[in-house]
Design a protein around this motif. Structure first.
Motif, short mmCIF file in Angstrom:
data_model
loop_
_atom_site.label_atom_id
_atom_site.label_comp_id
_atom_site.label_asym_id
_atom_site.label_seq_id
_atom_site.Cartn_x
_atom_site.Cartn_y
_atom_site.Cartn_z
N ILE A 87 0.84 -1.20 0.00
CA ILE A 87 0.00 0.00 0.00
C ILE A 87 0.88 1.25 0.00
O ILE A 87 0.63 2.20 -0.75
CB ILE A 87 -0.97 -0.02 1.20
N GLU A 88 1.92 1.25 0.82
CA GLU A 88 2.85 2.39 0.82
C GLU A 88 3.49 2.55 -0.55
O GLU A 88 3.68 3.67 -1.03
CB GLU A 88 3.91 2.20 1.90
N GLY A 89 3.81 1.43 -1.21
CA GLY A 89 4.40 1.49 -2.55
C GLY A 89 3.46 2.07 -3.58
O GLY A 89 3.87 2.87 -4.42
N VAL A 90 2.20 1.70 -3.53
CA VAL A 90 1.21 2.25 -4.47
C VAL A 90 1.08 3.75 -4.25
O VAL A 90 1.00 4.53 -5.21
CB VAL A 90 -0.15 1.54 -4.33
N CYS A 91 1.09 4.19 -3.01
CA CYS A 91 1.02 5.62 -2.72
C CYS A 91 2.24 6.36 -3.24
O CYS A 91 2.13 7.46 -3.78
CB CYS A 91 0.86 5.87 -1.23
N ASP A 117 -1.35 5.54 -13.08
CA ASP A 117 -2.57 6.23 -12.64
C ASP A 117 -2.21 7.48 -11.83
O ASP A 117 -1.19 7.51 -11.14
CB ASP A 117 -3.43 5.31 -11.77
N ASP A 118 -3.09 8.48 -11.89
CA ASP A 118 -2.85 9.67 -11.07
C ASP A 118 -3.14 9.35 -9.60
O ASP A 118 -3.72 8.32 -9.28
CB ASP A 118 -3.69 10.86 -11.56
N PHE A 154 -5.72 6.52 -4.94
CA PHE A 154 -6.38 6.62 -3.64
C PHE A 154 -7.74 5.92 -3.68
O PHE A 154 -8.07 5.13 -2.80
CB PHE A 154 -6.56 8.09 -3.23
N ARG A 155 -8.53 6.18 -4.70
CA ARG A 155 -9.87 5.56 -4.82
C ARG A 155 -9.75 4.04 -4.88
O ARG A 155 -10.56 3.32 -4.31
CB ARG A 155 -10.61 6.08 -6.04
N TRP A 156 -8.75 3.55 -5.58
CA TRP A 156 -8.55 2.10 -5.66
C TRP A 156 -8.18 1.53 -4.29
O TRP A 156 -8.68 0.49 -3.89
CB TRP A 156 -7.47 1.78 -6.70
N LEU A 157 -7.31 2.24 -3.57
CA LEU A 157 -6.88 1.75 -2.26
C LEU A 157 -7.98 1.77 -1.21
O LEU A 157 -7.98 0.94 -0.30
CB LEU A 157 -5.68 2.57 -1.76
N VAL A 158 -8.92 2.70 -1.31
CA VAL A 158 -9.98 2.79 -0.30
C VAL A 158 -11.24 2.02 -0.69
O VAL A 158 -12.21 1.99 0.06
CB VAL A 158 -10.35 4.25 0.06
N ALA A 159 -11.22 1.37 -1.84
CA ALA A 159 -12.38 0.56 -2.25
C ALA A 159 -12.56 -0.58 -1.25
O ALA A 159 -11.59 -1.19 -0.81
CB ALA A 159 -12.17 0.01 -3.65
N PRO A 180 -9.37 -1.03 4.14
CA PRO A 180 -9.51 0.40 4.41
C PRO A 180 -10.78 0.65 5.20
O PRO A 180 -11.78 -0.04 5.04
CB PRO A 180 -9.61 1.00 3.01
N GLY A 181 -10.73 1.64 6.07
CA GLY A 181 -11.93 2.08 6.77
C GLY A 181 -12.65 3.11 5.92
O GLY A 181 -12.27 3.37 4.77
#
Length: 149
Positions: free
Chosen positions: A90-94, A106-107, A112-117, A125-126
Motif C-alpha cells: 500500500i505504501e508502494g502504491v502511494c 494512474d494519477d 487513492f480511490r482504488w486503495l480505499v475501495a 480500508p476504513g
C-alpha cells in the motif's frame, strides 16, 4: 435552511472559504485508516496505518505501524509477514513509480480511490473522512500518531 447557512454563513454570518495559494491557507484532504482484520468472523480489528490524499497539494501518502503484539493477541496464528507485506505494498502504491506496479501510470486520485475501495482481505480500508491541512505529509504523520500508535 437559509441560503446564508448553505453558503457557509452559519450563525456568525462569516464565511469559511479556504483559498489555496496564500501562506497559512489550508487545503481539503481525504483520509482512511488501514485496519487489520485477522479473523473476519469475529469482527475484531486493529488500526495499522493511514492513507491520505490531498488533490490541491498533489499528495498521496501512507504511513503504517503494525503492533505485532496486538495482532497476535487477536489471532495467535496471524500471518504477520503477510500483513507487513500488504502494508508495504500500500505504501508502494502511494509512492508511485516502480513501487506502484501496474498502478504507476494512474494519477494520485485514482490510486487513492482504488486503495480505499471496500475489500474483504486481512488488511482493509476504513471509511473515508475529510479535513483541512496546510501540510499533507505532516498531517499523515499526525493522524498515524493520533489514531494508530
Amino acid at each position: 435552511m437559509s441560503d446564508r447557512h448553505l453558503a457557509g454563513g452559519g450563525r456568525s454570518g462569516r464565511r469559511h472559504i479556504v483559498r489555496a495559494g496564500r501562506p497559512g491557507d489550508r487545503d481539503v484532504y481525504e483520509y482512511a485508516l488501514l485496519r487489520v482484520v485477522p479473523r473476519v468472523e469475529r469482527g475484531e480489528c486493529i488500526n495499522a496505518g493511514v492513507l491520505l490524499y490531498c488533490r490541491a497539494q498533489g499528495y498521496l501518502g501512507a504511513r503504517t505501524h503494525l503492533d505485532e503484539a496486538r495482532l497476535l493477541a487477536l489471532d495467535p496464528h496471524a500471518d504477520v509477514g503477510g500483513v507487513r507485506a500488504a502494508l508495504a505494498a500500500i505504501e508502494g502504491v502511494c509512492a508511485g513509480g516502480a513501487a506502484a506496479g501496474q498502478a504507476a501510470g494512474d494519477d494520485a486520485g485514482r490510486r487513492f480511490r482504488w486503495l480505499v475501495a471496500p475489500r474483504s482481505t486481512i488488511v482493509q480500508p476504513g471509511p473515508v473522512h475529510t479535513g483541512l491541512t496546510a501540510d499533507a505529509a505532516a498531517e499523515t504523520q499526525r493522524l498515524l500518531d493520533l489514531l494508530v500508535r
